[in-house]
Design a protein around this motif. Structure first.
Motif, PDB file in Angstrom:
ATOM      1  N   VAL A   1      -4.003  31.746  -5.667  1.00 17.27           N
ATOM      2  CA  VAL A   1      -5.268  32.189  -6.263  1.00 17.27           C
ATOM      3  C   VAL A   1      -5.755  31.157  -7.274  1.00 17.27           C
TER       4      VAL A   1
ATOM      5  N   THR B   1      -3.240  40.678  -5.115  1.00 20.16           N
ATOM      6  CA  THR B   1      -3.522  41.986  -5.711  1.00 20.16           C
ATOM      7  C   THR B   1      -2.638  43.062  -5.098  1.00 20.16           C
TER       8      THR B   1
ATOM      9  N   ARG C   1      -8.902  24.817  -0.949  1.00 17.26           N
ATOM     10  CA  ARG C   1      -8.861  25.978  -0.053  1.00 17.26           C
ATOM     11  C   ARG C   1      -7.699  25.867   0.921  1.00 17.26           C
TER      12      ARG C   1
ATOM     13  N   ILE D   1      -6.561  36.290  -2.845  1.00 19.65           N
ATOM     14  CA  ILE D   1      -6.762  37.275  -3.917  1.00 19.65           C
ATOM     15  C   ILE D   1      -6.305  38.660  -3.463  1.00 19.65           C
ATOM     16  N   GLN D   2      -6.682  39.033  -2.251  1.00 21.96           N
ATOM     17  CA  GLN D   2      -6.307  40.346  -1.725  1.00 21.96           C
ATOM     18  C   GLN D   2      -4.784  40.467  -1.607  1.00 21.96           C
TER      19      GLN D   2
ATOM     20  N   GLN E   1      -9.944  30.067  -6.497  1.00 20.08           N
ATOM     21  CA  GLN E   1     -10.262  31.395  -6.997  1.00 20.08           C
ATOM     22  C   GLN E   1     -11.329  32.100  -6.169  1.00 20.08           C
ATOM     23  N   THR E   2     -11.840  31.428  -5.141  1.00 19.87           N
ATOM     24  CA  THR E   2     -12.795  32.065  -4.229  1.00 19.87           C
ATOM     25  C   THR E   2     -12.141  32.479  -2.909  1.00 19.87           C
ATOM     26  N   ASN E   3     -10.846  32.227  -2.765  1.00 21.88           N
ATOM     27  CA  ASN E   3     -10.135  32.556  -1.536  1.00 21.88           C
ATOM     28  C   ASN E   3      -9.814  34.051  -1.531  1.00 21.88           C
ATOM     29  N   GLU E   4     -10.688  34.829  -0.908  1.00 24.56           N
ATOM     30  CA  GLU E   4     -10.550  36.281  -0.916  1.00 24.56           C
ATOM     31  C   GLU E   4      -9.254  36.745  -0.264  1.00 24.56           C
ATOM     32  N   TYR E   5      -8.792  36.035   0.743  1.00 18.90           N
ATOM     33  CA  TYR E   5      -7.537  36.398   1.413  1.00 18.90           C
ATOM     34  C   TYR E   5      -6.375  36.281   0.427  1.00 18.90           C
TER      35      TYR E   5
END
Length: 182
Positions: free
Chosen positions: A151, A165, A124, A161-162, A155-159
């Protein structure tokens, strides 16, 4: 006279209680108050600096967080927020230097192991540091590769990923504009 002194003391304590209630009502005021009481606490420096950065008070945040920005001071996790502050101050050279050092510290921590150096925690932290590195990268292809790595690391790091994307969507829009489809 004792009754009068008791009333004065009650008024003073009521004022202090009201002051503390105001501080607890706003996270910036809370950490500002904590920093005023204990300016040497790394935890307080981090949280006060973070709250200042959320309010876009980057110059103040940098000054507060400077002692903990180095990943060898209190670990590489602090370097992420400090690097983002430096990015917003247009000081990516300093940020990149600290980020490179933070990646070295993560590798050392992996080798060391232990309860504070679990793979999920290190992944993380590394993912967040990669996001900061991407912000300080001008080359769009390199930025895309770095965000992909961020990512991939967690793969759980939403920041991450956002951001990845959003970056891909912007790149696709740019491609559409080049083709004349928009």
């Amino acid at each position: 006279s004792a009754h009068f002194l008791f009333m004065i003391q009650l008024i003073i304590f009521s004022g202090r209680t009201h002051e503390r209630n105001l501080a607890w009502g706003d996270s910036l005021r809370l950490w500002e108050s904590a920093y005023a009481v204990n300016p040497k606490s790394y935890h307080t420096m981090y949280n006060y600096g973070y709250e200042l950065s959320l309010k876009q008070r980057y110059t103040e945040a940098e000054a507060v967080m400077r002692p903990i920005g180095n990943p060898r001071t209190d670990g590489p996790s602090n370097t992420f927020v400090y690097s983002m502050v430096l990015f917003n101050l247009k000081q990516c050279n300093r940020a990149n230097f600290l980020l490179d050092e933070a990646f070295r510290v993560i590798e050392e921590n992996r080798q060391e192991g232990g309860p504070r150096n679990t793979e999920s925690h290190l992944s993380r932290t590394e993912s967040n540091l990669l996001v900061a590195k991407a912000h300080c990268t001008d080359d769009l292809n390199e930025r895309g590769r770095i965000l992909y790595s961020a990512v991939e690391k967690d793969q759980t790091n939403e920041y991450a990923i956002q951001l990845a994307t959003n970056f891909m969507q912007k790149m696709q829009q740019m491609e559409e504009i080049k083709r004349g489809n928009l």
